[in-house]
Design a protein around this motif. Structure first.
Motif, PDB file in Angstrom:
ATOM      1  N   TYR A  23       0.842  -1.189   0.000  1.00 57.35           N
ATOM      2  CA  TYR A  23       0.000   0.000   0.000  1.00 57.35           C
ATOM      3  C   TYR A  23       0.882   1.246   0.000  1.00 57.35           C
ATOM      4  O   TYR A  23       1.909   1.295   0.658  1.00 57.35           O
ATOM      5  CB  TYR A  23      -0.900   0.023   1.242  1.00 57.35           C
ATOM      6  N   PHE A  24       0.430   2.251  -0.729  1.00 58.83           N
ATOM      7  CA  PHE A  24       1.141   3.521  -0.821  1.00 58.83           C
ATOM      8  C   PHE A  24       0.114   4.633  -0.667  1.00 58.83           C
ATOM      9  O   PHE A  24      -1.070   4.441  -0.932  1.00 58.83           O
ATOM     10  CB  PHE A  24       1.829   3.674  -2.184  1.00 58.83           C
ATOM     11  N   LYS A  25       0.564   5.803  -0.260  1.00 59.22           N
ATOM     12  CA  LYS A  25      -0.320   6.961  -0.148  1.00 59.22           C
ATOM     13  C   LYS A  25       0.103   8.005  -1.165  1.00 59.22           C
ATOM     14  O   LYS A  25       1.265   8.401  -1.213  1.00 59.22           O
ATOM     15  CB  LYS A  25      -0.213   7.583   1.240  1.00 59.22           C
ATOM     16  N   ALA A  26      -0.835   8.476  -1.976  1.00 54.29           N
ATOM     17  CA  ALA A  26      -0.567   9.568  -2.918  1.00 54.29           C
ATOM     18  C   ALA A  26      -0.529  10.878  -2.132  1.00 54.29           C
ATOM     19  O   ALA A  26      -1.096  10.975  -1.040  1.00 54.29           O
ATOM     20  CB  ALA A  26      -1.654   9.621  -3.982  1.00 54.29           C
ATOM     21  N   ARG A  27       0.138  11.873  -2.680  1.00 57.40           N
ATOM     22  CA  ARG A  27       0.156  13.198  -2.058  1.00 57.40           C
ATOM     23  C   ARG A  27      -1.266  13.733  -1.991  1.00 57.40           C
ATOM     24  O   ARG A  27      -2.062  13.548  -2.900  1.00 57.40           O
ATOM     25  CB  ARG A  27       1.006  14.163  -2.889  1.00 57.40           C
ATOM     26  N   SER A  28      -1.559  14.450  -0.928  1.00 50.48           N
ATOM     27  CA  SER A  28      -2.916  14.985  -0.769  1.00 50.48           C
ATOM     28  C   SER A  28      -3.263  15.987  -1.863  1.00 50.48           C
ATOM     29  O   SER A  28      -4.421  16.118  -2.238  1.00 50.48           O
ATOM     30  CB  SER A  28      -3.088  15.615   0.609  1.00 50.48           C
ATOM     31  N   ASP A  29      -2.273  16.680  -2.420  1.00 53.95           N
ATOM     32  CA  ASP A  29      -2.574  17.671  -3.452  1.00 53.95           C
ATOM     33  C   ASP A  29      -2.965  17.030  -4.787  1.00 53.95           C
ATOM     34  O   ASP A  29      -3.494  17.700  -5.665  1.00 53.95           O
ATOM     35  CB  ASP A  29      -1.421  18.654  -3.654  1.00 53.95           C
ATOM     36  N   VAL A  30      -2.731  15.709  -4.942  1.00 57.11           N
ATOM     37  CA  VAL A  30      -3.174  15.038  -6.173  1.00 57.11           C
ATOM     38  C   VAL A  30      -4.405  14.176  -5.930  1.00 57.11           C
ATOM     39  O   VAL A  30      -4.879  13.502  -6.828  1.00 57.11           O
ATOM     40  CB  VAL A  30      -2.054  14.184  -6.823  1.00 57.11           C
ATOM     41  N   GLY A  31      -4.916  14.188  -4.722  1.00 60.34           N
ATOM     42  CA  GLY A  31      -6.169  13.499  -4.492  1.00 60.34           C
ATOM     43  C   GLY A  31      -6.255  12.618  -3.276  1.00 60.34           C
ATOM     44  O   GLY A  31      -7.282  12.019  -3.026  1.00 60.34           O
ATOM     45  N   ASP A  32      -5.195  12.490  -2.484  1.00 59.35           N
ATOM     46  CA  ASP A  32      -5.239  11.701  -1.262  1.00 59.35           C
ATOM     47  C   ASP A  32      -5.785  10.288  -1.513  1.00 59.35           C
ATOM     48  O   ASP A  32      -6.654   9.808  -0.804  1.00 59.35           O
ATOM     49  CB  ASP A  32      -6.075  12.431  -0.209  1.00 59.35           C
ATOM     50  N   PHE A  33      -5.304   9.647  -2.559  1.00 57.43           N
ATOM     51  CA  PHE A  33      -5.752   8.309  -2.917  1.00 57.43           C
ATOM     52  C   PHE A  33      -4.873   7.256  -2.262  1.00 57.43           C
ATOM     53  O   PHE A  33      -3.698   7.489  -1.988  1.00 57.43           O
ATOM     54  CB  PHE A  33      -5.676   8.092  -4.442  1.00 57.43           C
ATOM     55  N   THR A  34      -5.433   6.071  -2.045  1.00 55.51           N
ATOM     56  CA  THR A  34      -4.650   4.917  -1.637  1.00 55.51           C
ATOM     57  C   THR A  34      -4.270   4.165  -2.900  1.00 55.51           C
ATOM     58  O   THR A  34      -5.111   3.906  -3.755  1.00 55.51           O
ATOM     59  CB  THR A  34      -5.471   3.998  -0.701  1.00 55.51           C
ATOM     60  N   ILE A  35      -2.993   3.814  -2.994  1.00 55.27           N
ATOM     61  CA  ILE A  35      -2.475   3.079  -4.144  1.00 55.27           C
ATOM     62  C   ILE A  35      -2.021   1.733  -3.615  1.00 55.27           C
ATOM     63  O   ILE A  35      -1.381   1.659  -2.560  1.00 55.27           O
ATOM     64  CB  ILE A  35      -1.287   3.831  -4.780  1.00 55.27           C
ATOM     65  N   PHE A  36      -2.336   0.651  -4.318  1.00 60.10           N
ATOM     66  CA  PHE A  36      -1.901  -0.656  -3.831  1.00 60.10           C
ATOM     67  C   PHE A  36      -1.647  -1.598  -4.994  1.00 60.10           C
ATOM     68  O   PHE A  36      -2.122  -1.394  -6.098  1.00 60.10           O
ATOM     69  CB  PHE A  36      -2.906  -1.248  -2.843  1.00 60.10           C
ATOM     70  N   MET A  37      -0.847  -2.644  -4.694  1.00 62.03           N
ATOM     71  CA  MET A  37      -0.512  -3.628  -5.717  1.00 62.03           C
ATOM     72  C   MET A  37      -0.150  -4.938  -5.035  1.00 62.03           C
ATOM     73  O   MET A  37       0.286  -4.958  -3.890  1.00 62.03           O
ATOM     74  CB  MET A  37       0.644  -3.146  -6.583  1.00 62.03           C
ATOM     75  N   ARG A  94       8.556   5.711   0.264  1.00 61.53           N
ATOM     76  CA  ARG A  94       8.611   6.082   1.682  1.00 61.53           C
ATOM     77  C   ARG A  94       7.269   5.845   2.376  1.00 61.53           C
ATOM     78  O   ARG A  94       7.211   5.726   3.597  1.00 61.53           O
ATOM     79  CB  ARG A  94       9.045   7.534   1.834  1.00 61.53           C
ATOM     80  N   THR A  95       6.182   5.789   1.625  1.00 56.93           N
ATOM     81  CA  THR A  95       4.860   5.560   2.227  1.00 56.93           C
ATOM     82  C   THR A  95       4.459   4.087   2.180  1.00 56.93           C
ATOM     83  O   THR A  95       3.384   3.723   2.640  1.00 56.93           O
ATOM     84  CB  THR A  95       3.774   6.378   1.491  1.00 56.93           C
ATOM     85  N   LYS A  96       5.310   3.254   1.652  1.00 51.50           N
ATOM     86  CA  LYS A  96       5.004   1.832   1.428  1.00 51.50           C
ATOM     87  C   LYS A  96       4.745   1.096   2.750  1.00 51.50           C
ATOM     88  O   LYS A  96       5.498   1.208   3.699  1.00 51.50           O
ATOM     89  CB  LYS A  96       6.170   1.180   0.692  1.00 51.50           C
ATOM     90  N   VAL A  97       3.639   0.349   2.780  1.00 51.62           N
ATOM     91  CA  VAL A  97       3.266  -0.474   3.923  1.00 51.62           C
ATOM     92  C   VAL A  97       2.903  -1.855   3.380  1.00 51.62           C
ATOM     93  O   VAL A  97       2.158  -1.966   2.407  1.00 51.62           O
ATOM     94  CB  VAL A  97       2.034   0.119   4.659  1.00 51.62           C
ATOM     95  N   GLU A  98       3.447  -2.909   4.009  1.00 55.04           N
ATOM     96  CA  GLU A  98       3.125  -4.272   3.584  1.00 55.04           C
ATOM     97  C   GLU A  98       2.095  -4.850   4.550  1.00 55.04           C
ATOM     98  O   GLU A  98       2.244  -4.754   5.758  1.00 55.04           O
ATOM     99  CB  GLU A  98       4.389  -5.145   3.605  1.00 55.04           C
ATOM    100  N   ARG A  99       1.040  -5.433   3.993  1.00 48.19           N
ATOM    101  CA  ARG A  99       0.004  -6.069   4.805  1.00 48.19           C
ATOM    102  C   ARG A  99      -0.439  -7.345   4.128  1.00 48.19           C
ATOM    103  O   ARG A  99      -0.274  -7.505   2.919  1.00 48.19           O
ATOM    104  CB  ARG A  99      -1.210  -5.146   4.955  1.00 48.19           C
TER     105      ARG A  99
END
Length: 197
Positions: free
Chosen positions: A4-18, A116-121
């Protein structure tokens, strides 16, 4: 494993995952949300990347800033999976819903910031999807209950208004006075005329 990754809030505060590999990709395909947008590098072996939009947002809410590859993306609901496809492989129901963006150059700053925002779950994707489905069903049931209650209130108010406008209540014997009752009240003719006026 899902990253999981977090996009910058200025581009939409989206959660990105793969997914880590094609098996996790298979699970992501199976248990995606309607708000998910699927991304993949066109004509190359690459990760399936998802962006989870907020309710009410559409594919048009995503800005396109990428480099020297074609990246295809489409809503999760447009992903088509058949039994004859390999693990992790997908097709599309509607090719008009698939978009492609050309990325001219990799932007390391963006990649580094995302890393830097990468989280493994190890999420239970099925349970997450079932929880969302249950919440949507409960919301729909509540909406239908509220609608039924409003319709019943409107029906009762309409009946009440019709009752008020009808002559039904005017001819009640309880509301009538006979000539005998008037005479026994010992009122003079002049008093009766004044009451009438």
């Amino acid at each position: 494993m899902v990253f999981y990754f977090k996009a910058r809030s200025d581009v939409g505060d989206f959660t990105i995952f793969m997914g880590l590999d094609k098996f996790e990709n298979e699970e992501l395909i199976k248990y995606g949300f309607p708000e998910d947008i699927w991304f993949h590098v066109d004509k190359m072996s690459s990760a399936h990347v998802y962006v989870r939009l907020h309710k009410g947002q559409t594919i048009d809410n995503i800005s396109n800033k990428v480099n020297n590859v074609d990246v295809v993306y489409t809503p999760w609901s447009n992903l088509k999976k058949t039994a004859s496809m390999d693990v992790g492989q997908v097709g599309f129901y509607n090719s008009k819903m698939v978009r492609t963006v050309r990325v001219e150059k990799r932007i390391n700053e963006v990649v580094n910031r995302l890393n830097r925002t990468k989280v493994e779950r190890k999420p239970d994707l099925k349970a997450e999807r079932e929880a969302v489905n249950a919440a949507e069903r409960a919301e729909r049931k509540q909406f239908l209950r509220d609608k039924k209650r409003r319709e019943e209130m409107e029906r009762l108010e309409k009946e009440r208004q019709l009752e008020l406008r009808s002559y039904k209540g005017l001819m009640n014997s309880e509301n009538m006075t006979s000539n005998k009752q008037i005479a026994s009240a010992n009122k003079s003719l002049q008093e009766l005329e004044e009451d009438f006026m």
